[in-house]
Enzyme design. Structure first.
Site, PDB file in Angstrom:
ATOM      1  N   HIS A  41       0.811  -1.213   0.000  1.00  0.00           N
ATOM      2  CA  HIS A  41       0.000   0.000   0.000  1.00  0.00           C
ATOM      3  C   HIS A  41       0.847   1.266   0.000  1.00  0.00           C
ATOM      4  O   HIS A  41       0.354   2.332  -0.365  1.00  0.00           O
ATOM      5  CB  HIS A  41      -0.937   0.006   1.210  1.00  0.00           C
ATOM      6  CG  HIS A  41      -1.782   1.238   1.306  1.00  0.00           C
ATOM      7  ND1 HIS A  41      -2.748   1.539   0.365  1.00  0.00           N
ATOM      8  CD2 HIS A  41      -1.778   2.254   2.182  1.00  0.00           C
ATOM      9  CE1 HIS A  41      -3.322   2.694   0.688  1.00  0.00           C
ATOM     10  NE2 HIS A  41      -2.752   3.140   1.791  1.00  0.00           N
ATOM     11  N   CYS A  42       2.117   1.170   0.403  1.00  0.00           N
ATOM     12  CA  CYS A  42       2.900   2.396   0.642  1.00  0.00           C
ATOM     13  C   CYS A  42       3.801   2.810  -0.517  1.00  0.00           C
ATOM     14  O   CYS A  42       3.601   3.857  -1.123  1.00  0.00           O
ATOM     15  CB  CYS A  42       3.742   2.232   1.906  1.00  0.00           C
ATOM     16  SG  CYS A  42       2.768   2.108   3.414  1.00  0.00           S
ATOM     17  N   ILE A  43       4.810   2.003  -0.814  1.00  0.00           N
ATOM     18  CA  ILE A  43       5.874   2.436  -1.720  1.00  0.00           C
ATOM     19  C   ILE A  43       5.367   2.778  -3.124  1.00  0.00           C
ATOM     20  O   ILE A  43       5.799   3.764  -3.720  1.00  0.00           O
ATOM     21  CB  ILE A  43       6.998   1.380  -1.791  1.00  0.00           C
ATOM     22  CG1 ILE A  43       7.466   1.003  -0.388  1.00  0.00           C
ATOM     23  CG2 ILE A  43       8.175   1.903  -2.607  1.00  0.00           C
ATOM     24  CD1 ILE A  43       7.981   2.159   0.432  1.00  0.00           C
ATOM     25  N   ASP A  56       2.538   6.231  -2.158  1.00  0.00           N
ATOM     26  CA  ASP A  56       2.801   7.443  -1.386  1.00  0.00           C
ATOM     27  C   ASP A  56       3.556   8.538  -2.140  1.00  0.00           C
ATOM     28  O   ASP A  56       3.230   9.722  -1.992  1.00  0.00           O
ATOM     29  CB  ASP A  56       3.554   7.094  -0.098  1.00  0.00           C
ATOM     30  CG  ASP A  56       2.719   6.207   0.817  1.00  0.00           C
ATOM     31  OD1 ASP A  56       1.511   6.052   0.544  1.00  0.00           O
ATOM     32  OD2 ASP A  56       3.272   5.666   1.778  1.00  0.00           O
TER      33      ASP A  56
END
Length: 437
Positions: free
Chosen positions: A274-276, A279
């Site tokens: 979900h992040c890299i 974001d």
């Protein structure tokens, strides 16, 4: 006694009731740690199935110890609900909801907005609200603070607002919610102090205070953008090294012997989680407001997003060497989770690889001991067990996730051709035809 003093005393004495909005990969581990620290915790989630599981003491997140959740529920330290009216019962609440991108690669803050409005609607005076979801700088003040002040609260006096970014790394054996350092930035000094005091009462990791929510929001995106860009560099090096006949993995192993000025990042089939992958695009979107174009971040995104196509092109080339086409070829895909030893397939590059295999007419099979099922092209796919038959009947075995519990000796012995995108089999000596990314 002021609202600030009352709340601070409640937090210090652990008489405060803590709310956690969003019981996913971030929220549930946080709720469990707060309960284990001695606080009464109420979890909020819009998914009734999650609420039911929590209230039954049934864990569904890999980084939570099953027995910890069951014990905290049994002792009455944790309960869950879909009813946001229960916000009236809490003294502090953490917002841990998703912050995805929409179809235009722009931030979707709808979950943060709806959660903030629900909290503001039911909150009592003196509540602490901490946003933990990763987002662009300014979100805490533009959304959370505004929602509360629209209700008539005064930030820093009758309500306390801060940002403290989650730092969850699913599958990390060393660092969990409990021992990972925490960054906290409040809108006022009082906001920072009450939030930092709460985290210090719960966590073993250091709590680092910054001067504003925007600093904390930016540092979180900087963390993930740093990784995003360096992984893109590793991927580009892998592509170049393959053309030059150089082993990129050996290059990286040699480079990391330098004790300063170098940090090892590794290539792979693409970015997941979900992040890299997501974001950095929050930052590129926000930068446009200041008439600035984040060229390096966007170029890194192009490189990383192109890796599934690169992998498929390499698969075609490897099969061609044996006089085979990808169409009709039996390809066994080892691993669909976005990283090793977890069940999470969110944004996994392997989903794109599987989609491309379908488009090319390959006859593919997926093996992943952590994933029960996943969706691809509207269909539900259930991975199969890793067996001698599955491997030996393949034209090519594509290793995309380097799970620790894969039997790599069996893979080496029974696979006619292996394309390893993770360098997972570097220590296996006896392999038939073996190709690395």
């Amino acid at each position: 006694m002021s609202a600030y003093e009352t709340l601070l005393n409640k937090i210090k004495s652990k008489d405060a009731v803590i709310g956690v909005v969003g019981l996913g990969y971030v929220g549930l581990p946080l709720a469990v740690e707060k309960a284990k620290a001695g606080y009464k915790v109420i979890g909020f989630d819009v998914q009734a199935s999650r609420v039911e599981q929590v209230n039954s003491g049934i864990n569904y997140i890999g980084d939570v110890v099953n027995e910890d959740l069951a014990e905290m529920v049994k002792s009455g330290h944790i309960e869950a609900t879909t009813d946001y009216a229960r916000i009236k019962d809490v003294d502090a609440v953490a917002i841990c909801v998703p912050t995805p991108l929409d179809i235009h690669q722009q931030p979707d803050t709808s979950y943060v907005e709806s959660s903030s409005k629900e909290i503001a609607k039911h909150a009592n005076e003196g509540i602490l609200v901490v946003l933990e979801s990763t987002t662009y700088p300014g979100t805490t003040e533009e959304i959370v603070k505004v929602a509360l002040e629209d209700r008539g609260f005064v930030t820093g006096e009758t309500v306390f607002v801060a940002y403290s970014p989650e730092r969850v790394d699913p599958g990390n054996k060393q660092f969990k919610t409990k021992n990972t350092p925490k960054v906290v930035g409040g809108i006022t000094e009082n906001c920072t102090e009450v939030a930092a005091t709460l985290y210090r009462n719960v966590l073993e990791g250091d709590v680092f205070e910054v001067s504003s929510p925007a600093i904390a929001e930016m540092e979180k995106i900087f963390e993930n953008t740093f990784r995003h860009i360096n992984i893109a560099l590793a991927n580009e090096m892998a592509i170049l090294c393959e053309k030059m006949g150089i082993d990129v993995w050996e290059v990286i192993d040699a480079a990391k012997t330098k004790p300063y000025g170098f940090m090892a990042f590794y290539p792979g089939p693409g970015l997941g989680g979900h992040c890299i992958p997501i974001d950095p695009f929050y930052l590129t979107w926000k930068a446009r407001e200041y008439n600035y174009h984040t060229r390096l971040i966007e170029l890194s995104g192009e490189i990383n997003n192109s890796m599934p196509e690169y992998v498929i092109n390499r698969v075609m080339s490897i099969l061609n060497e044996d006089g085979k086409a990808l169409r009709g070829a039996k390809v066994t895909v080892l691993g669909v989770a976005y990283k090793k030893d977890i069940e999470d397939v969110r944004e996994s590059p392997v989903l794109k690889i599987i989609e491309l295999l379908e488009q090319q007419g390959a006859d593919y099979t997926v093996v992943d001991p952590y994933v029960k099922s996943f969706r691809s092209s509207g269909n539900t796919i259930e991975p199969v067990e890793l067996t001698k038959e599955v491997l030996s009947q393949s034209d090519l075995v594509l290793l995309t996730t380097d799970h620790s519990n894969f039997d790599y000796n069996l893979i080496a012995e029974e696979s006619p051709v292996i394309f390893d995108t993770r360098n997972a089999m570097k220590d296996i000596k006896k392999v038939n035809k073996y190709v690395k990314l």
